[in-house]
Motif scaffolding. Structure first.
Motif, PDB file in Angstrom:
ATOM      1  N   ASN A  15       0.843  -1.196   0.000  1.00  0.00           N
ATOM      2  CA  ASN A  15       0.000   0.000   0.000  1.00  0.00           C
ATOM      3  C   ASN A  15       0.879   1.246   0.000  1.00  0.00           C
ATOM      4  N   GLY A  16       1.200   1.738  -1.170  1.00  0.00           N
ATOM      5  CA  GLY A  16       2.049   2.914  -1.292  1.00  0.00           C
ATOM      6  C   GLY A  16       1.374   4.204  -0.879  1.00  0.00           C
ATOM      7  N   LYS A  17       0.052   4.175  -0.672  1.00  0.00           N
ATOM      8  CA  LYS A  17      -0.685   5.379  -0.278  1.00  0.00           C
ATOM      9  C   LYS A  17      -0.892   5.464   1.238  1.00  0.00           C
ATOM     10  N   ILE A  18      -0.328   4.526   1.978  1.00  0.00           N
ATOM     11  CA  ILE A  18      -0.492   4.541   3.429  1.00  0.00           C
ATOM     12  C   ILE A  18       0.122   5.819   4.002  1.00  0.00           C
ATOM     13  N   THR A  19      -0.543   6.404   4.971  1.00  0.00           N
ATOM     14  CA  THR A  19       0.011   7.618   5.574  1.00  0.00           C
ATOM     15  C   THR A  19       1.185   7.246   6.472  1.00  0.00           C
ATOM     16  N   ASN A  20       2.041   8.207   6.726  1.00  0.00           N
ATOM     17  CA  ASN A  20       3.184   7.961   7.601  1.00  0.00           C
ATOM     18  C   ASN A  20       2.717   7.556   8.993  1.00  0.00           C
ATOM     19  N   ALA A  21       1.650   8.183   9.489  1.00  0.00           N
ATOM     20  CA  ALA A  21       1.130   7.842  10.818  1.00  0.00           C
ATOM     21  C   ALA A  21       0.650   6.400  10.873  1.00  0.00           C
ATOM     22  N   GLU A  22      -0.066   5.957   9.834  1.00  0.00           N
ATOM     23  CA  GLU A  22      -0.538   4.566   9.788  1.00  0.00           C
ATOM     24  C   GLU A  22       0.634   3.597   9.689  1.00  0.00           C
ATOM     25  N   LEU A  23       1.608   3.948   8.845  1.00  0.00           N
ATOM     26  CA  LEU A  23       2.792   3.101   8.680  1.00  0.00           C
ATOM     27  C   LEU A  23       3.543   2.980   9.996  1.00  0.00           C
ATOM     28  N   ALA A  24       3.755   4.081  10.661  1.00  0.00           N
ATOM     29  CA  ALA A  24       4.464   4.076  11.946  1.00  0.00           C
ATOM     30  C   ALA A  24       3.749   3.197  12.961  1.00  0.00           C
ATOM     31  N   GLN A  25       2.432   3.305  13.005  1.00  0.00           N
ATOM     32  CA  GLN A  25       1.661   2.504  13.955  1.00  0.00           C
ATOM     33  C   GLN A  25       1.775   1.013  13.627  1.00  0.00           C
ATOM     34  N   LYS A  26       1.711   0.672  12.349  1.00  0.00           N
ATOM     35  CA  LYS A  26       1.779  -0.742  11.946  1.00  0.00           C
ATOM     36  C   LYS A  26       3.117  -1.383  12.294  1.00  0.00           C
ATOM     37  N   ILE A  27       4.208  -0.615  12.183  1.00  0.00           N
ATOM     38  CA  ILE A  27       5.520  -1.227  12.409  1.00  0.00           C
ATOM     39  C   ILE A  27       6.071  -0.957  13.803  1.00  0.00           C
ATOM     40  N   GLY A  28       5.374  -0.128  14.585  1.00  0.00           N
ATOM     41  CA  GLY A  28       5.776   0.082  15.973  1.00  0.00           C
ATOM     42  C   GLY A  28       6.866   1.119  16.180  1.00  0.00           C
ATOM     43  N   LEU A  29       6.824   2.186  15.393  1.00  0.00           N
ATOM     44  CA  LEU A  29       7.772   3.290  15.556  1.00  0.00           C
ATOM     45  C   LEU A  29       6.997   4.594  15.717  1.00  0.00           C
ATOM     46  N   SER A  30       7.669   5.617  16.198  1.00  0.00           N
ATOM     47  CA  SER A  30       7.057   6.940  16.224  1.00  0.00           C
ATOM     48  C   SER A  30       6.970   7.447  14.793  1.00  0.00           C
ATOM     49  N   ALA A  31       6.070   8.389  14.572  1.00  0.00           N
ATOM     50  CA  ALA A  31       5.896   8.930  13.226  1.00  0.00           C
ATOM     51  C   ALA A  31       7.174   9.577  12.709  1.00  0.00           C
ATOM     52  N   SER A  32       7.888  10.292  13.564  1.00  0.00           N
ATOM     53  CA  SER A  32       9.115  10.963  13.118  1.00  0.00           C
ATOM     54  C   SER A  32      10.212   9.946  12.771  1.00  0.00           C
ATOM     55  N   ALA A  33      10.344   8.909  13.590  1.00  0.00           N
ATOM     56  CA  ALA A  33      11.353   7.881  13.312  1.00  0.00           C
ATOM     57  C   ALA A  33      11.021   7.125  12.027  1.00  0.00           C
ATOM     58  N   CYS A  34       9.746   6.867  11.831  1.00  0.00           N
ATOM     59  CA  CYS A  34       9.306   6.170  10.618  1.00  0.00           C
ATOM     60  C   CYS A  34       9.586   7.020   9.391  1.00  0.00           C
ATOM     61  N   LEU A  35       9.257   8.298   9.455  1.00  0.00           N
ATOM     62  CA  LEU A  35       9.489   9.201   8.331  1.00  0.00           C
ATOM     63  C   LEU A  35      10.971   9.298   7.991  1.00  0.00           C
ATOM     64  N   ARG A  36      11.821   9.379   9.006  1.00  0.00           N
ATOM     65  CA  ARG A  36      13.274   9.427   8.763  1.00  0.00           C
ATOM     66  C   ARG A  36      13.733   8.170   8.035  1.00  0.00           C
ATOM     67  N   ARG A  37      13.228   7.016   8.445  1.00  0.00           N
ATOM     68  CA  ARG A  37      13.618   5.757   7.807  1.00  0.00           C
ATOM     69  C   ARG A  37      13.149   5.701   6.355  1.00  0.00           C
ATOM     70  N   VAL A  38      11.915   6.122   6.102  1.00  0.00           N
ATOM     71  CA  VAL A  38      11.398   6.126   4.733  1.00  0.00           C
ATOM     72  C   VAL A  38      12.228   7.057   3.867  1.00  0.00           C
ATOM     73  N   GLN A  39      12.533   8.242   4.365  1.00  0.00           N
ATOM     74  CA  GLN A  39      13.350   9.196   3.601  1.00  0.00           C
ATOM     75  C   GLN A  39      14.750   8.647   3.351  1.00  0.00           C
ATOM     76  N   GLU A  40      15.312   7.947   4.315  1.00  0.00           N
ATOM     77  CA  GLU A  40      16.637   7.339   4.144  1.00  0.00           C
ATOM     78  C   GLU A  40      16.584   6.254   3.071  1.00  0.00           C
ATOM     79  N   LEU A  41      15.523   5.444   3.072  1.00  0.00           N
ATOM     80  CA  LEU A  41      15.366   4.402   2.047  1.00  0.00           C
ATOM     81  C   LEU A  41      15.196   5.035   0.662  1.00  0.00           C
TER      82      LEU A  41
END
Length: 147
Positions: A15-41
Motif C-alpha cells: 500500500n504505497g498510499k499509506i500515511t506515515n502515521a498509519e505506517l508508523a503505527q503498523k511497524i511500531g515506531l514513532s511517526a518521526s522515526a518512521c518518516l526518517r527511515r522512509v526518507q533514508e530508504l
C-alpha cells in the motif's frame, strides 16, 4: 537493513498510499522515526518511487503474452536498434535482455489476440536482425507482485 526497514518496505509495497502515521503505527515506531527511515530508504535509492497499480483488463489490455526474441546478429548495434524500436512500442510493457537461447524477453499487452497478431507481424516482424520470435500467452496469473 533491519527488521523495521524490512517491515516498512513490505507495507509500502502492498500500500504505497499509506500515511506515515498509519505506517508508523503498523511497524511500531514513532511517526518521526518512521518518516526518517522512509526518507533514508528513498535517498539510498532502495525506494525508487511510488506508482498506481492499474487494472489492464479494465483499460482494454487484457491479452498478456511473454515473447522471447532471438537476434540473428549478435552485435551491440543490432541490440541497440532492437531496443530503440521496442522502446517506441506501446504494446511492450517490459523488455529484458537475458542470457540463454534468446536475447530478449518481452511482456506484451494488447486488447486481444487479433491485436497481438497485428503487433507480431507489423512491429516485431518488421524489425531487422530478428531470427526467432516465440510467444507464450498468459492464461491466468495466480501471483503477480509487480507494483
Amino acid at each position: 537493513m533491519d527488521r523495521y526497514n524490512e517491515r516498512i518496505l513490505q507495507e509500502l509495497t502492498s500500500n504505497g498510499k499509506i500515511t506515515n502515521a498509519e505506517l508508523a503505527q503498523k511497524i511500531g515506531l514513532s511517526a518521526s522515526a518512521c518518516l526518517r527511515r522512509v526518507q533514508e530508504l528513498e535517498n539510498k535509492g532502495i525506494i525508487k518511487g511510488y506508482r498506481a497499480v492499474l487494472n489492464h483488463e479494465a483499460l482494454g489490455r487484457g491479452f498478456v503474452a511473454y515473447v522471447t526474441v532471438g537476434l540473428s546478429t549478435h552485435t551491440s548495434e543490432a541490440q541497440k536498434r532492437f531496443e530503440e524500436a521496442i522502446f517506441l512500442s506501446h504494446e511492450v510493457i517490459e523488455c529484458h535482455n537475458v542470457t540463454g537461447s534468446f536475447e530478449y524477453l518481452l511482456r506484451v499487452e494488447t486488447t486481444d489476440l487479433k491485436s497481438y497478431k497485428i503487433f507480431h507481424s507489423e512491429t516485431l516482424g518488421m524489425l531487422p536482425h530478428i531470427a526467432t520470435i516465440t510467444t507464450h500467452m498468459v492464461m491466468e496469473s495466480t501471483k503477480d507482485e509487480r507494483a
